[in-house]
Motif scaffolding. Structure first.
Motif, mmCIF file in Angstrom:
data_model
loop_
_atom_site.group_PDB
_atom_site.id
_atom_site.type_symbol
_atom_site.label_atom_id
_atom_site.label_comp_id
_atom_site.label_asym_id
_atom_site.label_seq_id
_atom_site.Cartn_x
_atom_site.Cartn_y
_atom_site.Cartn_z
ATOM 1 N N THR A 1 0.993 -1.378 -0.250
ATOM 2 C CA THR A 1 -0.165 -0.232 0.065
ATOM 3 C C THR A 1 0.753 1.484 -0.069
ATOM 4 O O THR A 1 1.980 1.653 1.052
ATOM 5 N N ASP B 1 1.026 -4.649 4.049
ATOM 6 C CA ASP B 1 0.116 -5.757 3.757
ATOM 7 C C ASP B 1 1.475 -6.598 4.052
ATOM 8 O O ASP B 1 1.472 -7.389 2.999
ATOM 9 N N GLY C 1 -4.261 -6.361 5.016
ATOM 10 C CA GLY C 1 -4.890 -5.566 4.273
ATOM 11 C C GLY C 1 -5.745 -6.603 2.891
ATOM 12 O O GLY C 1 -6.280 -7.093 3.576
ATOM 13 N N SER D 1 -4.193 -3.192 7.147
ATOM 14 C CA SER D 1 -2.837 -3.084 6.098
ATOM 15 C C SER D 1 -1.867 -3.332 7.325
ATOM 16 O O SER D 1 -0.140 -3.289 6.768
#
Length: 738
Positions: free
Chosen positions: A228, A235, A257, A270
């Motif tokens: 991300t 993540d 995530g 995430s």
């Protein structure tokens, strides 16, 4: 399951005469204006309009990863500062003194027992730490020297995890200084790699072995194209590796995530990290979603199912339950929670019951009002440790640790007799071993390590006591409390010579932090003690935002209360003056990392209240938190700048945004690791550039860079000596003594 933390810093050896050292350390302060300047920083016309606020950001161009222009500018800053530091009159004397200190120091840490062997890290001199093993007959040998793994020897061990049968060890090695590691399995008997290795793995996340030693789970960083906002800390996914099988076939057990591998029964944001533990002797696995805040979410599942994707998890503790640690023995789940009691309580839940939940938890350890079992400490040791014979709990009172033994069957509570008064740098137990391992140290007492034998109920030395590299018997520790701006009493620890005359003429360092509930507890650090030995003061301000007085103390300096910690810091400067230890103009502040908000807040709001500041690898621009690597991970502690409710207090705590033009600021040195992946170096760059542009005092604002350094975790003893020789020489030059 306890969160893992890596340790610290540290090597250098330089030769000069002792007489020259003594003479140089008495050199008076230097206040001559700079005749030349550091490389200038260009300005850009950037103004953000956020929730009704107009924010000028003239150094926005420094942001971003792989920013060639900024990297070139930062390297030039480091070269300029290096030349200035090398010209300081007391530098060589400090290099000699601290070099000898670090060169004579041997540290033992991370001791673990398995398969009748003792495993540990031995650290000395220039080394970052060697993994050693002591056989049952007492013979010791090197299992892994990280210097052999990387060209130039720039490698360190951040963690190691033993297989329960003691035949193998999974080691995290950092070979670039950025805490991104390779997790590799080595055979204990031969010291050779088994060929089982995974990467990239963040240096705090080790292997979690199955009880039968056939495989392990690991928390892996996401591929670059699946992160991300490009953030390497987001993540992450929890995967399982069976020894001897291809890593490409490792299944994903949990994922932060969105995307393939997400488990609907245990959805993880995430910005949090999935971890797992497989306790020996139990049918249960316990998984956690951890992050940069004490509160953690915990869920359980049968071990046999937990190593398969898609298992249904039973979640026991949510963030609002304020559970900071969990451990399992048999069917019993033990939790440390601050939900009902700010100082914490130990709860027990029987997982064999189908409706087992936090609502059925019972408190099993009565505490006195001033006893604490929550919060983090420097070494982030376990608080509850499940051994084969009993549950052991670490209890803290006024920074001093003790241990309680709770019998599994009877619930009987006994206090374990402590071999000395101190704070724990090691507290560990395993479900397949009786007793526990413990190391204690004080401000002037080196760490001493023991193994508790449950049969004779006594401590037995491991024979790994840290020896003091010098005599510090002349140093006294004085504990007091200061009154902060709102009347709150704040603890202050002062280290000074016993023969110090309280006339206010001493140079002083005031150290603080104030985030995550991290307590400043006694730590034996000869590098800092040398500052005191040479006639100076070293003090620790236990500001709000830390955990010295439980979770309430943490909350009192968190988020919208962040300014309270800054007020406590400044009140501590004033107290050092009132008590005759120093004067504000003779006091230098040191903090860093999340403590950048503490020291940066002091600089931005109280520039005349102290004489100098050392700002180490610091967070200094939290309104841009989401643009920084590892930024999203900090939201739980700092707040979310994307939210209208949070933005006002994040802006108020932002040192960069709160610097004022045409203001006389004190002398400042910012320390930056060029490989830092926890706090982006551009935060220090932007702050330094704006500070210079605003400053009317003519006092220096220098950036000290470390080309091989990251965030200062798991570096050598000598590296710390090198850094602090620079710091002490800088403070000698900037803080007057008369």
């Amino acid at each position: 399951m306890s969160r893992r933390s890596a340790s610290r810093r540290l090597p250098v050896s330089l030769r000069f005469a002792a007489i020259a050292c003594a003479a140089a350390l008495s050199t008076p302060a230097i206040f001559a204006a700079q005749t030349d300047g550091p490389p200038p920083a260009r300005r850009v016309d950037v103004v953000d309009h956020v929730f009704g606020n107009s924010l000028s950001d003239p150094y926005r161009w420094m942001e971003g990863e792989k920013n060639a222009e900024f990297q070139k500018w930062l390297v030039a800053q480091g070269d300029y500062t290096r030349a200035k530091l090398d010209a300081l009159p007391t530098l060589k004397a400090w290099q000699e003194t601290l070099g000898k200190t670090s060169g004579n120091e041997v540290v033992y840490r991370a001791q673990r027992y398995a398969g009748g062997r003792l495993f540990f890290i031995r650290q000395e001199g220039q080394g970052t730490g060697t993994l050693m093993v002591r056989e049952a007959d007492g013979k010791e040998r090197v299992l892994l020297d990280p210097a052999t793994l990387a060209e130039g020897g720039h490698a360190s061990i951040t963690l190691f995890a033993l297989s329960p049968d003691g035949s193998k060890v999974a080691v995290n090695t950092d070979r670039g200084g950025a805490e991104v590691t390779r997790l590799e399995v080595f055979d204990v008997q031969t010291g050779k790699s088994t060929g089982d290795a995974v990467e990239p793995v963040w240096g705090e996340f080790g292997a979690d072995w199955l009880p039968d030693s056939s495989g392990f789970a690991y928390t892996q960083m996401a591929p670059e194209d699946q992160r991300t906002d490009g953030d390497p800390i987001q993540d992450m996914r929890l995967r399982f590796h069976r020894l001897g099988t291809p890593v490409a076939q490792d299944p994903t057990l949990l994922r932060a995530g969105t995307g393939e591998g997400v488990n609907a029964s245990f959805a993880i944001p995430s910005n949090r990290f999935p971890q797992i533990d497989f306790p020996a002797g139990s049918r249960w696995a316990i998984a956690a979603a951890t992050g940069a805040q004490p509160e953690t979410r915990y869920c359980v599942a049968p071990q046999a199912e937990a190593i398969k994707p898609g298992v249904s998890w039973r979640c026991i503790a949510e963030l609002d339950d304020k559970v900071e640690e969990a451990a399992i023995h048999g069917d019993m789940l033990y939790l440390v929670s601050a939900r009902k009691h700010s100082n914490g309580e130990v709860l027990a839940i029987d997982l064999s019951k189908p409706d087992a939940s936090l609502a059925q938890a019972r408190s099993i350890l009565p505490l006195e009002d001033d006893e604490i079992i929550v919060g983090l400490s420097l070494f982030d040791t376990q608080k509850v440790a499940t051994a084969r014979d009993a549950l052991y709990v670490k209890v803290t009172r006024n920074g001093i640790d003790s241990v309680r033994r709770i019998d599994y069957r009877s619930g009987k509570i006994d206090s374990v007799s402590m071999p000395l008064t101190g704070a724990a740098s090691l507290f560990h137990a395993d479900n397949d071993e009786d007793g526990f391992l413990l190391a204690l140290r004080g401000w002037t007492t080196p760490a001493k390590a023991w193994r508790y034998d449950s049969k004779d109920r006594s401590m037995h030395t491991l024979g790994q006591d840290q020896t003091s590299p010098a005599d510090y018997s002349m140093i006294q520790i004085s504990e007091t409390e200061v009154t902060s701006q709102d009347g709150t009493r704040v603890p202050l620890t002062v280290l000074h010579r016993k023969d110090a005359v309280l006339d206010g003429n001493h140079r002083a360092i005031l150290w603080g932090y104030g985030s995550y509930g991290l307590s400043q507890v006694p730590v034996f650090n000869p590098i800092r003690l040398e500052w005191v030995k040479h006639g100076n003061i070293f003090a620790y301000a236990h500001v709000r935002g830390g955990g010295e007085k439980g979770e309430a103390w943490h909350q009192a300096g968190k988020g919208p209360n962040k300014h309270k910690g800054v007020e406590d810091f400044i009140a501590s400067v004033e107290a050092l003056s009132k008590l005759g230890y120093s004067r504000p103009e003779r006091t230098g502040l040191i903090s860093g990392s999340a403590g950048g908000l503490l020291i940066g807040g002091a600089l931005a709001n109280y520039p005349k209240a102290f004489g100098a500041a050392i700002v180490r690898v610091a967070m200094l621009n939290p309104v841009r938190l989401m643009q920084a690597p590892n930024g999203a991970n900090q939201v739980g502690e700092m707040g979310d700048p994307r939210k209208a409710a949070d933005f006002p207090f994040i802006l108020a705590m932002d040192p960069y945004q709160n610097l004022k033009p045409k203001t006389a600021y004190p002398s400042v040195m910012l320390d930056v690791g060029l490989n830092d992946s926890r706090v982006a170096p551009w935060e220090s760059g932007k702050f330094a550039a704006k500070l210079r542009a605003s400053n009317t005092s003519g006092k220096p604002v220098w950036i000290r860079t470390n080309a091989n350094g990251g965030h200062g975790i798991q570096v050598s003893l000598g590296a710390e000596a090198t850094e602090f020789a620079d710091i002490y020489a800088f403070l000698d030059a900037q803080l007057p003594t008369r």
